[in-house]
Design an enzyme around this catalytic site. Structure first.
Site, PDB file in Angstrom:
ATOM      1  N   PHE A 125      41.496 -62.459  41.946  1.00 43.60           N
ATOM      2  CA  PHE A 125      41.497 -63.353  43.112  1.00 43.60           C
ATOM      3  C   PHE A 125      40.866 -62.602  44.292  1.00 43.60           C
ATOM      4  O   PHE A 125      40.471 -61.439  44.165  1.00 43.60           O
ATOM      5  CB  PHE A 125      42.940 -63.785  43.454  1.00 43.60           C
ATOM      6  CG  PHE A 125      43.795 -62.656  43.986  1.00 43.60           C
ATOM      7  CD1 PHE A 125      44.367 -61.738  43.129  1.00 43.60           C
ATOM      8  CD2 PHE A 125      43.993 -62.489  45.363  1.00 43.60           C
ATOM      9  CE1 PHE A 125      45.134 -60.686  43.617  1.00 43.60           C
ATOM     10  CE2 PHE A 125      44.771 -61.444  45.858  1.00 43.60           C
ATOM     11  CZ  PHE A 125      45.341 -60.536  44.979  1.00 43.60           C
ATOM     12  N   LYS A 172      43.496 -54.419  35.339  1.00 41.33           N
ATOM     13  CA  LYS A 172      43.609 -54.327  36.806  1.00 41.33           C
ATOM     14  C   LYS A 172      44.996 -53.821  37.202  1.00 41.33           C
ATOM     15  O   LYS A 172      45.123 -52.975  38.094  1.00 41.33           O
ATOM     16  CB  LYS A 172      43.332 -55.697  37.451  1.00 41.33           C
ATOM     17  CG  LYS A 172      43.326 -55.616  38.970  1.00 41.33           C
ATOM     18  CD  LYS A 172      43.131 -56.951  39.653  1.00 41.33           C
ATOM     19  CE  LYS A 172      43.530 -56.832  41.119  1.00 41.33           C
ATOM     20  NZ  LYS A 172      43.643 -58.098  41.814  1.00 41.33           N
ATOM     21  N   HIS A 199      45.567 -50.922  43.565  1.00 47.10           N
ATOM     22  CA  HIS A 199      46.276 -50.463  44.768  1.00 47.10           C
ATOM     23  C   HIS A 199      47.733 -50.929  44.744  1.00 47.10           C
ATOM     24  O   HIS A 199      48.643 -50.182  45.055  1.00 47.10           O
ATOM     25  CB  HIS A 199      45.547 -50.992  46.006  1.00 47.10           C
ATOM     26  CG  HIS A 199      45.151 -52.445  45.922  1.00 47.10           C
ATOM     27  ND1 HIS A 199      44.425 -52.954  44.859  1.00 47.10           N
ATOM     28  CD2 HIS A 199      45.415 -53.507  46.714  1.00 47.10           C
ATOM     29  CE1 HIS A 199      44.240 -54.249  45.030  1.00 47.10           C
ATOM     30  NE2 HIS A 199      44.846 -54.610  46.145  1.00 47.10           N
ATOM     31  N   ARG A 200      47.922 -52.209  44.340  1.00 43.09           N
ATOM     32  CA  ARG A 200      49.292 -52.764  44.316  1.00 43.09           C
ATOM     33  C   ARG A 200      50.152 -52.034  43.288  1.00 43.09           C
ATOM     34  O   ARG A 200      51.300 -51.688  43.556  1.00 43.09           O
ATOM     35  CB  ARG A 200      49.222 -54.262  43.995  1.00 43.09           C
ATOM     36  CG  ARG A 200      50.450 -55.033  44.437  1.00 43.09           C
ATOM     37  CD  ARG A 200      50.248 -56.523  44.392  1.00 43.09           C
ATOM     38  NE  ARG A 200      49.303 -56.988  45.385  1.00 43.09           N
ATOM     39  CZ  ARG A 200      48.043 -57.316  45.126  1.00 43.09           C
ATOM     40  NH1 ARG A 200      47.576 -57.275  43.895  1.00 43.09           N
ATOM     41  NH2 ARG A 200      47.238 -57.697  46.093  1.00 43.09           N
ATOM     42  N   TYR A 214      38.907 -60.742  46.933  1.00 45.32           N
ATOM     43  CA  TYR A 214      37.636 -60.015  46.952  1.00 45.32           C
ATOM     44  C   TYR A 214      37.281 -59.399  45.598  1.00 45.32           C
ATOM     45  O   TYR A 214      36.287 -58.677  45.487  1.00 45.32           O
ATOM     46  CB  TYR A 214      37.705 -58.898  48.007  1.00 45.32           C
ATOM     47  CG  TYR A 214      37.895 -59.395  49.426  1.00 45.32           C
ATOM     48  CD1 TYR A 214      36.804 -59.776  50.199  1.00 45.32           C
ATOM     49  CD2 TYR A 214      39.161 -59.493  49.995  1.00 45.32           C
ATOM     50  CE1 TYR A 214      36.966 -60.242  51.502  1.00 45.32           C
ATOM     51  CE2 TYR A 214      39.335 -59.950  51.304  1.00 45.32           C
ATOM     52  CZ  TYR A 214      38.236 -60.319  52.043  1.00 45.32           C
ATOM     53  OH  TYR A 214      38.402 -60.780  53.329  1.00 45.32           O
ATOM     54  N   ASP A 215      38.073 -59.673  44.571  1.00 46.99           N
ATOM     55  CA  ASP A 215      37.835 -59.058  43.253  1.00 46.99           C
ATOM     56  C   ASP A 215      36.396 -59.205  42.737  1.00 46.99           C
ATOM     57  O   ASP A 215      35.840 -58.238  42.211  1.00 46.99           O
ATOM     58  CB  ASP A 215      38.815 -59.618  42.208  1.00 46.99           C
ATOM     59  CG  ASP A 215      40.201 -58.997  42.334  1.00 46.99           C
ATOM     60  OD1 ASP A 215      40.320 -57.961  43.005  1.00 46.99           O
ATOM     61  OD2 ASP A 215      41.153 -59.550  41.763  1.00 46.99           O
ATOM     62  N   LYS A 264      52.172 -62.684  42.391  1.00 49.66           N
ATOM     63  CA  LYS A 264      52.671 -61.382  42.848  1.00 49.66           C
ATOM     64  C   LYS A 264      54.035 -61.076  42.234  1.00 49.66           C
ATOM     65  O   LYS A 264      54.279 -59.971  41.785  1.00 49.66           O
ATOM     66  CB  LYS A 264      52.830 -61.385  44.371  1.00 49.66           C
ATOM     67  CG  LYS A 264      51.640 -60.886  45.119  1.00 49.66           C
ATOM     68  CD  LYS A 264      52.088 -60.586  46.539  1.00 49.66           C
ATOM     69  CE  LYS A 264      50.911 -60.404  47.450  1.00 49.66           C
ATOM     70  NZ  LYS A 264      51.337 -60.265  48.845  1.00 49.66           N
ATOM     71  N   ASP A 309      51.976 -55.706  51.805  1.00 48.14           N
ATOM     72  CA  ASP A 309      50.833 -56.279  52.507  1.00 48.14           C
ATOM     73  C   ASP A 309      49.596 -55.503  52.068  1.00 48.14           C
ATOM     74  O   ASP A 309      49.650 -54.284  51.943  1.00 48.14           O
ATOM     75  CB  ASP A 309      51.033 -56.170  54.024  1.00 48.14           C
ATOM     76  CG  ASP A 309      50.204 -57.198  54.759  1.00 48.14           C
ATOM     77  OD1 ASP A 309      50.137 -58.351  54.294  1.00 48.14           O
ATOM     78  OD2 ASP A 309      49.607 -56.869  55.795  1.00 48.14           O
ATOM     79  N   SER A 310      48.537 -56.223  51.795  1.00 50.33           N
ATOM     80  CA  SER A 310      47.339 -55.569  51.263  1.00 50.33           C
ATOM     81  C   SER A 310      46.103 -55.953  52.060  1.00 50.33           C
ATOM     82  O   SER A 310      46.081 -56.966  52.740  1.00 50.33           O
ATOM     83  CB  SER A 310      47.098 -55.987  49.810  1.00 50.33           C
ATOM     84  OG  SER A 310      48.228 -55.744  49.045  1.00 50.33           O
TER      85      SER A 310
HETATM   86  P1  IMP Z   1      48.165 -59.785  50.565  1.00 49.58           P
HETATM   87  O1  IMP Z   1      48.729 -59.076  51.740  1.00 49.58           O
HETATM   88  O2  IMP Z   1      48.494 -59.131  49.279  1.00 49.58           O
HETATM   89  O3  IMP Z   1      48.459 -61.252  50.570  1.00 49.58           O
HETATM   90  O4  IMP Z   1      46.581 -59.643  50.671  1.00 49.58           O
HETATM   91  C1  IMP Z   1      45.838 -60.097  51.811  1.00 49.58           C
HETATM   92  C2  IMP Z   1      44.424 -60.437  51.400  1.00 49.58           C
HETATM   93  O5  IMP Z   1      43.761 -59.261  50.915  1.00 49.58           O
HETATM   94  C3  IMP Z   1      44.334 -61.446  50.253  1.00 49.58           C
HETATM   95  O6  IMP Z   1      44.317 -62.753  50.743  1.00 49.58           O
HETATM   96  C4  IMP Z   1      43.007 -61.075  49.616  1.00 49.58           C
HETATM   97  O7  IMP Z   1      41.953 -61.654  50.325  1.00 49.58           O
HETATM   98  C5  IMP Z   1      42.943 -59.565  49.809  1.00 49.58           C
HETATM   99  N1  IMP Z   1      43.466 -58.864  48.623  1.00 49.58           N
HETATM  100  C6  IMP Z   1      44.652 -58.209  48.499  1.00 49.58           C
HETATM  101  N2  IMP Z   1      44.808 -57.686  47.268  1.00 49.58           N
HETATM  102  C7  IMP Z   1      43.699 -58.034  46.592  1.00 49.58           C
HETATM  103  C8  IMP Z   1      43.272 -57.796  45.263  1.00 49.58           C
HETATM  104  O8  IMP Z   1      43.957 -57.171  44.422  1.00 49.58           O
HETATM  105  N3  IMP Z   1      42.073 -58.294  44.933  1.00 49.58           N
HETATM  106  C9  IMP Z   1      41.283 -58.987  45.798  1.00 49.58           C
HETATM  107  N4  IMP Z   1      41.637 -59.256  47.043  1.00 49.58           N
HETATM  108  C10 IMP Z   1      42.833 -58.774  47.446  1.00 49.58           C
END
Ligand code: IMP
Length: 199
Positions: A153, A176, A181-182, A155-156, A17, A70-71
């Site tokens: 990584f 990507k 989204h990020r 759900y990609d 990240k 947070d994603s």
């Molecule tokens: P985080 O908040 O960015 O750590 O994301 C939380 C979870 O969402 C991760 O552990 C993944 O399972 C999923 N996730 C977030 N961003 C992605 C992505 O770009 N690709 C695939 N899975 C994602």
């Protein structure tokens, strides 16, 4: 408000990240990270709550403009699940594959059209005066019926992006990072940070 020496701190320990965010934010900012990162329990009910909590925690310690994200993945057919629980969908300490398997099982025999999903990232910034701003970015696709591709990584491998006719795991990192989204959320955050510098 001003960004002293344009220094900002990222509230994450995840090296992938940090690298990705450094690229998106460019070289206007001196991006630092914390060596002794505190434990932050992500118990918010929304991505926004978690992002703000992380940024605030790091700001309290450092008093430097702090950024956190947070994603999560939201699947229409599952009323937005796994959402904020994306990381631990299949249980505490589960692997990415466990989450993907669980999701594919829940969508077994569900028609393509009903497999719509979106990835969302929320970025929270706590500025030096303690004010908080958030940005977000989403990308839309479909959940496949089986994993495809070896990049990325999470759900990609099961997130199909119709515009490029590939799963996110079949895209190169550069591809990507252009559309994710990020990337969308951090590009918006960059604009907010640049506006602060100009003040
Ligand atoms: P985080 O908040 O960015 O750590 O994301 C939380 C979870 O969402 C991760 O552990 C993944 O399972 C999923 N996730 C977030 N961003 C992605 C992505 O770009 N690709 C695939 N899975 C994602």
């Amino acid at each position: 408000m001003s960004l002293k020496n344009s220094e900002i701190i990222l509230a994450t320990q995840n090296k992938d990240k940090i690298r990705e965010i450094r690229k998106i934010l460019g070289y206007h900012f001196k991006i630092v990270t914390l060596k002794n990162f505190p434990e932050i329990i992500e118990d918010g009910k929304t991505l926004e709550e978690n992002a703000i909590k992380k940024a605030k925690t790091i700001f309290k310690i450092t008093k430097i403009t702090s950024i956190a994200d947070d994603s999560g993945l939201e699947v229409d057919f599952l009323d937005g699940k796994p959402g904020v629980y994306s990381a631990r969908f299949a249980g505490k300490n589960c692997k990415y594959e466990d989450n993907n398997k669980k999701l594919l099982k829940l969508l077994k025999d569900v028609h393509y059209k009903k497999r719509k999903a979106k990835f969302t990232t929320v970025v929270a910034i706590v500025f030096e005066d303690g004010s908080i701003k958030t940005t977000s970015g989403s990308v839309y696709g479909y959940i496949t019926t089986e994993p495809k591709g070896n990049n990325g990584f999470g759900y990609d491998p099961i997130f199909y992006y119709p515009k490029l006719k590939k799963t996110f795991a079949q895209l190169t990192t550069q591809q990507k990072n252009k559309i994710s989204h990020r990337a969308i959320a951090f590009k918006k955050a960059k604009k907010l940070l640049e506006a602060e510098i100009r003040d």
